[in-house]
Scaffold this motif. Structure first.
Motif, PDB file in Angstrom:
ATOM      1  N   LYS A   6     -34.332  44.497  -5.008  1.00  0.00           N
ATOM      2  CA  LYS A   6     -35.600  44.899  -4.376  1.00  0.00           C
ATOM      3  C   LYS A   6     -36.473  43.676  -4.099  1.00  0.00           C
ATOM      4  N   ASN A   7     -36.665  42.848  -5.137  1.00  0.00           N
ATOM      5  CA  ASN A   7     -37.532  41.672  -4.991  1.00  0.00           C
ATOM      6  C   ASN A   7     -37.032  40.733  -3.905  1.00  0.00           C
ATOM      7  N   GLU A   8     -35.726  40.452  -3.947  1.00  0.00           N
ATOM      8  CA  GLU A   8     -35.180  39.499  -2.990  1.00  0.00           C
ATOM      9  C   GLU A   8     -35.228  40.040  -1.566  1.00  0.00           C
ATOM     10  N   SER A   9     -34.983  41.351  -1.409  1.00  0.00           N
ATOM     11  CA  SER A   9     -35.015  41.871  -0.043  1.00  0.00           C
ATOM     12  C   SER A   9     -36.446  41.928   0.483  1.00  0.00           C
ATOM     13  N   GLU A  10     -37.413  42.188  -0.405  1.00  0.00           N
ATOM     14  CA  GLU A  10     -38.823  42.135   0.030  1.00  0.00           C
ATOM     15  C   GLU A  10     -39.191  40.733   0.479  1.00  0.00           C
ATOM     16  N   HIS A  11     -38.739  39.758  -0.309  1.00  0.00           N
ATOM     17  CA  HIS A  11     -39.023  38.364   0.023  1.00  0.00           C
ATOM     18  C   HIS A  11     -38.417  38.011   1.384  1.00  0.00           C
ATOM     19  N   MET A  12     -37.170  38.464   1.596  1.00  0.00           N
ATOM     20  CA  MET A  12     -36.488  38.171   2.855  1.00  0.00           C
ATOM     21  C   MET A  12     -37.208  38.811   4.029  1.00  0.00           C
ATOM     22  N   GLN A  13     -37.677  40.041   3.809  1.00  0.00           N
ATOM     23  CA  GLN A  13     -38.379  40.737   4.882  1.00  0.00           C
ATOM     24  C   GLN A  13     -39.655  39.982   5.277  1.00  0.00           C
ATOM     25  N   LYS A  14     -40.392  39.537   4.269  1.00  0.00           N
ATOM     26  CA  LYS A  14     -41.627  38.799   4.535  1.00  0.00           C
ATOM     27  C   LYS A  14     -41.310  37.504   5.291  1.00  0.00           C
ATOM     28  N   LEU A  15     -40.263  36.833   4.800  1.00  0.00           N
ATOM     29  CA  LEU A  15     -39.855  35.575   5.422  1.00  0.00           C
ATOM     30  C   LEU A  15     -39.482  35.794   6.886  1.00  0.00           C
ATOM     31  N   VAL A  16     -38.685  36.822   7.152  1.00  0.00           N
ATOM     32  CA  VAL A  16     -38.226  37.074   8.520  1.00  0.00           C
ATOM     33  C   VAL A  16     -39.412  37.440   9.424  1.00  0.00           C
ATOM     34  N   GLU A  17     -40.341  38.264   8.913  1.00  0.00           N
ATOM     35  CA  GLU A  17     -41.514  38.611   9.723  1.00  0.00           C
ATOM     36  C   GLU A  17     -42.331  37.367  10.066  1.00  0.00           C
ATOM     37  N   GLN A  18     -42.504  36.489   9.065  1.00  0.00           N
ATOM     38  CA  GLN A  18     -43.289  35.277   9.303  1.00  0.00           C
ATOM     39  C   GLN A  18     -42.570  34.332  10.266  1.00  0.00           C
ATOM     40  N   LEU A  19     -41.253  34.247  10.124  1.00  0.00           N
ATOM     41  CA  LEU A  19     -40.476  33.402  11.039  1.00  0.00           C
ATOM     42  C   LEU A  19     -40.606  33.903  12.470  1.00  0.00           C
ATOM     43  N   LEU A  20     -40.549  35.224  12.634  1.00  0.00           N
ATOM     44  CA  LEU A  20     -40.664  35.798  13.976  1.00  0.00           C
ATOM     45  C   LEU A  20     -42.028  35.493  14.584  1.00  0.00           C
ATOM     46  N   PHE A  21     -43.075  35.597  13.752  1.00  0.00           N
ATOM     47  CA  PHE A  21     -44.421  35.309  14.252  1.00  0.00           C
ATOM     48  C   PHE A  21     -44.499  33.857  14.751  1.00  0.00           C
ATOM     49  N   LEU A  22     -43.958  32.932  13.946  1.00  0.00           N
ATOM     50  CA  LEU A  22     -44.008  31.516  14.330  1.00  0.00           C
ATOM     51  C   LEU A  22     -43.141  31.255  15.566  1.00  0.00           C
ATOM     52  N   ALA A  23     -41.983  31.892  15.621  1.00  0.00           N
ATOM     53  CA  ALA A  23     -41.088  31.683  16.767  1.00  0.00           C
ATOM     54  C   ALA A  23     -41.731  32.210  18.053  1.00  0.00           C
ATOM     55  N   ARG A  24     -42.396  33.378  17.939  1.00  0.00           N
ATOM     56  CA  ARG A  24     -43.097  33.909  19.117  1.00  0.00           C
ATOM     57  C   ARG A  24     -44.204  32.959  19.555  1.00  0.00           C
ATOM     58  N   GLY A  25     -44.894  32.379  18.564  1.00  0.00           N
ATOM     59  CA  GLY A  25     -45.957  31.419  18.876  1.00  0.00           C
ATOM     60  C   GLY A  25     -45.392  30.196  19.594  1.00  0.00           C
ATOM     61  N   ASP A  26     -44.247  29.702  19.115  1.00  0.00           N
ATOM     62  CA  ASP A  26     -43.626  28.522  19.721  1.00  0.00           C
ATOM     63  C   ASP A  26     -43.283  28.764  21.183  1.00  0.00           C
ATOM     64  N   SER A  27     -42.916  29.993  21.500  1.00  0.00           N
ATOM     65  CA  SER A  27     -42.555  30.239  22.895  1.00  0.00           C
ATOM     66  C   SER A  27     -43.718  30.875  23.662  1.00  0.00           C
ATOM     67  N   GLY A  28     -44.919  30.791  23.078  1.00  0.00           N
ATOM     68  CA  GLY A  28     -46.128  31.247  23.775  1.00  0.00           C
ATOM     69  C   GLY A  28     -46.201  32.752  23.965  1.00  0.00           C
ATOM     70  N   ARG A  29     -45.518  33.505  23.099  1.00  0.00           N
ATOM     71  CA  ARG A  29     -45.509  34.959  23.282  1.00  0.00           C
ATOM     72  C   ARG A  29     -46.418  35.708  22.314  1.00  0.00           C
ATOM     73  N   ASN A  30     -47.239  34.974  21.550  1.00  0.00           N
ATOM     74  CA  ASN A  30     -48.212  35.661  20.688  1.00  0.00           C
ATOM     75  C   ASN A  30     -49.506  35.790  21.459  1.00  0.00           C
ATOM     76  N   SER A  31     -49.895  37.000  21.821  1.00  0.00           N
ATOM     77  CA  SER A  31     -51.154  37.078  22.557  1.00  0.00           C
ATOM     78  C   SER A  31     -52.220  37.730  21.692  1.00  0.00           C
ATOM     79  N   LEU A  32     -53.444  37.317  21.925  1.00  0.00           N
ATOM     80  CA  LEU A  32     -54.557  37.833  21.129  1.00  0.00           C
ATOM     81  C   LEU A  32     -55.102  39.110  21.747  1.00  0.00           C
ATOM     82  N   GLN A  33     -55.415  40.072  20.893  1.00  0.00           N
ATOM     83  CA  GLN A  33     -56.128  41.281  21.342  1.00  0.00           C
ATOM     84  C   GLN A  33     -57.588  41.029  21.002  1.00  0.00           C
ATOM     85  N   ILE A  34     -58.333  40.527  21.988  1.00  0.00           N
ATOM     86  CA  ILE A  34     -59.698  40.117  21.688  1.00  0.00           C
ATOM     87  C   ILE A  34     -60.649  41.305  21.623  1.00  0.00           C
TER      88      ILE A  34
END
Ligand code: ADP
Length: 222
Positions: free
Chosen positions: A44-72
């Protein structure tokens, strides 16, 4: 390519742990309740950690390719931080939370700003002894608004402060992993703040706690 290789490296540990427990269950664990409990907890602990890691990686990867847009939208920053403060008190009963909220309005992305606040508060809790205080503030200046998170925990060396916003940089790898850290929280915070044309300052000394101050200018155009 460094990012991809670091990310793969970070994913290896939880995968290895999960495989290890699966093998152990396979061999001896099926009838042994204590092995079952330990394995389920670890998986449970390790899969939670992995999930958090993957979500954060996706956020950064989207940012790198300019696909994170702000909802102002218009944000009442003191109210938003008040909510985060209430949540923190509820989730973490091991620290003394304090909130000093001066009225402050800004425009920005609510969920991203909230995410930054959570990352800073989560860190303050991780690197501060039980029972100690964590102070959240909001306020305004003529040029913009700010919020800050202050703790009196282990703090950091000046030399480390320069690097803490880098992806996967941790002052103490073992400790960060023990407390569930991914080493990506501050890199994400920095990205979000830059998307809002803001800045982050850190005041910290080893053994004397840390204060993170985020400033967001008024009327920025994203
Ligand atoms: P982590 O998931 O490891 O906490 P972060 O990117 O959020 O990753 O932080 C990077 C590193 O900065 C941490 O590993 C820790 O060494 C240091 N750090 C962050 N916040 C604090 C704090 N409030 N007090 C002391 N050290 C901190």
């Amino acid at each position: 390519s460094r990012f991809v290789s670091d990310a793969s490296h970070e994913l290896r540990t939880p995968i290895a742990v999960i495989r290890g427990y699966a093998d152990m269950l396979d061999r001896w664990g099926k009838e042994d309740e204590s092995i079952l409990d330990e394995s389920i907890e670890a998986i449970k602990n390790e899969s939670e950690h992995m999930q958090k890691l993957v979500e954060q990686l996706l956020f950064l990867a989207r940012g790198d390719s300019g696909r994170n847009s702000l909802q102002i939208e218009n944000i009442q920053l003191d109210e938003l931080m008040g909510e985060v403060f209430e949540e923190s008190k509820m989730i973490d009963t091991e620290h003394e939370y304090e909130f000093i909220g001066e009225q402050a309005q800004m425009s920005g992305d609510v969920s991203m700003i909230k995410q930054c606040a959570r990352i800073l508060i989560d860190n303050a809790a991780k690197y501060t002894q039980k029972g100690d205080a964590i102070t959240i503030r909001t306020g305004k200046k003529p040029e913009g608004v700010f919020f800050s998170v202050q703790d009196n925990g282990i703090g950091m060396h000046e030399a480390d402060v320069e690097h803490i916003f880098e992806r996967f940089y941790r002052v103490d790898k073992a400790r960060s992993r023990e407390t569930g850290g991914t080493g990506l929280g501050l890199a994400i915070t920095r990205n979000v703040v830059l998307m809002h044309k803001g800045s982050i300052r850190v005041h910290s000394k080893e053994g004397e706690g840390a204060t993170f101050i985020i400033r967001i200018p008024l009327n920025y155009i994203s």
